[in-house]
Design an enzyme around this catalytic site. Sequence first.
Site, PDB file in Angstrom:
ATOM      1  CE1 TYR A   1       7.597   0.329  -1.274  1.00  0.00           C
ATOM      2  CE2 TYR A   1       6.040   2.145  -1.456  1.00  0.00           C
ATOM      3  CZ  TYR A   1       7.263   1.568  -1.758  1.00  0.00           C
ATOM      4  OH  TYR A   1       8.156   2.256  -2.547  1.00  0.00           O
TER       5      TYR A   1
ATOM      6  CD  GLN B   1      12.343  -1.899  -6.933  1.00  0.00           C
ATOM      7  OE1 GLN B   1      11.451  -1.825  -7.770  1.00  0.00           O
ATOM      8  NE2 GLN B   1      13.258  -0.959  -6.767  1.00  0.00           N
TER       9      GLN B   1
ATOM     10  CG  ASN C   1       5.828   4.834  -7.494  1.00  0.00           C
ATOM     11  OD1 ASN C   1       5.471   3.665  -7.572  1.00  0.00           O
ATOM     12  ND2 ASN C   1       7.111   5.191  -7.513  1.00  0.00           N
TER      13      ASN C   1
ATOM     14  CB  THR D   1      -3.415  12.227  -2.294  1.00  0.00           C
ATOM     15  OG1 THR D   1      -4.260  12.408  -1.151  1.00  0.00           O
ATOM     16  CG2 THR D   1      -2.709  13.514  -2.646  1.00  0.00           C
TER      17      THR D   1
ATOM     18  CD  GLN E   1      -5.094  15.869   0.144  1.00  0.00           C
ATOM     19  OE1 GLN E   1      -5.183  16.482   1.205  1.00  0.00           O
ATOM     20  NE2 GLN E   1      -4.768  14.587   0.106  1.00  0.00           N
TER      21      GLN E   1
ATOM     22  CG  HIS F   1       0.010  14.744  -0.469  1.00  0.00           C
ATOM     23  ND1 HIS F   1       0.732  13.901   0.331  1.00  0.00           N
ATOM     24  CD2 HIS F   1      -1.032  15.174   0.277  1.00  0.00           C
ATOM     25  CE1 HIS F   1       0.162  13.831   1.523  1.00  0.00           C
ATOM     26  NE2 HIS F   1      -0.908  14.593   1.521  1.00  0.00           N
TER      27      HIS F   1
ATOM     28  CD  GLU G   1      -6.605   9.887  -0.558  1.00  0.00           C
ATOM     29  OE1 GLU G   1      -5.713   9.288   0.060  1.00  0.00           O
ATOM     30  OE2 GLU G   1      -6.376  10.722  -1.462  1.00  0.00           O
ATOM     31  CG  HIS G   2      -8.401  13.064   2.080  1.00  0.00           C
ATOM     32  ND1 HIS G   2      -7.498  12.909   1.044  1.00  0.00           N
ATOM     33  CD2 HIS G   2      -7.882  12.425   3.149  1.00  0.00           C
ATOM     34  CE1 HIS G   2      -6.461  12.207   1.477  1.00  0.00           C
ATOM     35  NE2 HIS G   2      -6.666  11.892   2.750  1.00  0.00           N
TER      36      HIS G   2
ATOM     37  CG  ASP H   1      -2.932  13.859   5.810  1.00  0.00           C
ATOM     38  OD1 ASP H   1      -3.650  12.935   5.394  1.00  0.00           O
ATOM     39  OD2 ASP H   1      -2.647  14.861   5.131  1.00  0.00           O
TER      40      ASP H   1
ATOM     41  CD  GLU I   1     -27.451 -27.211  -5.183  1.00  0.00           C
ATOM     42  OE1 GLU I   1     -26.399 -27.778  -4.816  1.00  0.00           O
ATOM     43  OE2 GLU I   1     -27.710 -26.020  -4.921  1.00  0.00           O
TER      44      GLU I   1
ATOM     45  CG  HIS J   1     -23.235 -32.594  -1.839  1.00  0.00           C
ATOM     46  ND1 HIS J   1     -22.459 -33.044  -2.876  1.00  0.00           N
ATOM     47  CD2 HIS J   1     -22.774 -31.343  -1.538  1.00  0.00           C
ATOM     48  CE1 HIS J   1     -21.575 -32.112  -3.199  1.00  0.00           C
ATOM     49  NE2 HIS J   1     -21.750 -31.061  -2.401  1.00  0.00           N
TER      50      HIS J   1
END
Length: 446
Positions: free
Chosen positions: A134, A198, A221, A244, A266, A269, A335-336, A369, A423, A428
């Site tokens: 995506y 979707q 998002n 971010t 940053q 964004h 994240e960064h 990036d 067990e 087994h």
Amino acid sequence: MITRTDLRSAATGRAPEEPFDYRTALPRADFDVEAAVPATHRILADVQERGIEAILEMSAKFDGVTLDDVRVPAEAIQRALDELDPALRAGLEESIRRLRATSTNELETDARTELGPGAVVTHRKVPMGRVGLYVPGGLAPLISSVLMNTVPAQVAGVGSIALASPPQKEFGGLPHPSILAACALLGVEEVYAVGGAQAIGMFAYGAGPCAPVDLITGPGNIWVVTAKRLVKGSVGIDSEAGPTEIAILADETADPAFVAADLISQAEHDPLAASVLVTPSETLAAEVEAELDKQVGATKHVERIRTSLSGKQSAIVLVDDLEQGLKVVDAYAAEHLEIQTVDADAWAARVRNAGAIFVGAHAPVSLGDYCAGSNHVLPTAGCACHSSGLSVRAFTKSVHVITYDRTGLAEVADHVTTMAEAEDLPGHAQAVRVRFAADAGSENQG
């Protein structure tokens, strides 16, 4: 414009060695996935039930475009490449080259362990069969995300790659041309003009020409993130990447102009993007504030940046010293994370929690990036304490291959049967004993 959070001992009234949960004191963006669950669940259910018909209706409703088909024609992908600015093409090609080099070096090989005569276990790395990538197309067309998702998948050996990006009204219902051009450069032919939850539903359940995938990766998002959470289990996902964020650990040696520019980059964004400076230097804090006042007004996306920097998710955090600063950035798990200090390498080596670490004054996040050779799809919202960024490993899975002959099984047969009986699983034990029943019969006859 940006607030201050004072975590120094004098401000908090605690001794430096006293335990403190920094996570509760640090700024975070509001990103309420749970609140988006009901609406997202309805979207996914509709896609699962009605397939491509539901997706076309949502494209008209959410994106303002009327489509007859969601599959992007091959000629449109090629045309986007033919019309691509040569300088941008050169940048994309260099980014691909660097990312392919690091991804290739990260690719794990099979590990074969001989445990005794006739006893071998092989740890085999197997690529995913089919993945859905995506690529967002909201406030900015994230061309680089095409590369960051596709290159490691290709290096891993994924056999089938599909990519989705939102349809753009200004481009006749196709994804942004630069995104299509990047697909062409990488040889990605299966591209869909579908966005939001979707698109995640299409990948997870299949719809129209798109067959279901095994793994979905890529940022998005809140609707995309929520959808990924809801389909997890039916398919694999990379992570739930929220807004971010950047954290910068800096001391008095840092250049305030550099620090301010990186905070701004940053904030550019998204209004929810987080920009956090952690420093023991009040002088640097004041100089960065002055630089922000000067630099923000000269940027293109002034309103977006001001909203981000003035939001509760952004702050200048004052600490006693770099030791406390290290604890703070580890608790934040950015994240960064940039390190702009004396002995930056040494401080970076001690960081435990970060999606990616940028070391020194000349390693801004924007390098990562695009052209550092690292991947920019990274864990957010503190998830770097338990999750890693996207890499070639995300597109493979591990399988143990157990190869034992009669001699190898005989060596551990008694251990297996003893443990099975402990067990209360006699079947087994019998599955092992039956393989030596003929031997036991021969001994009895003897």
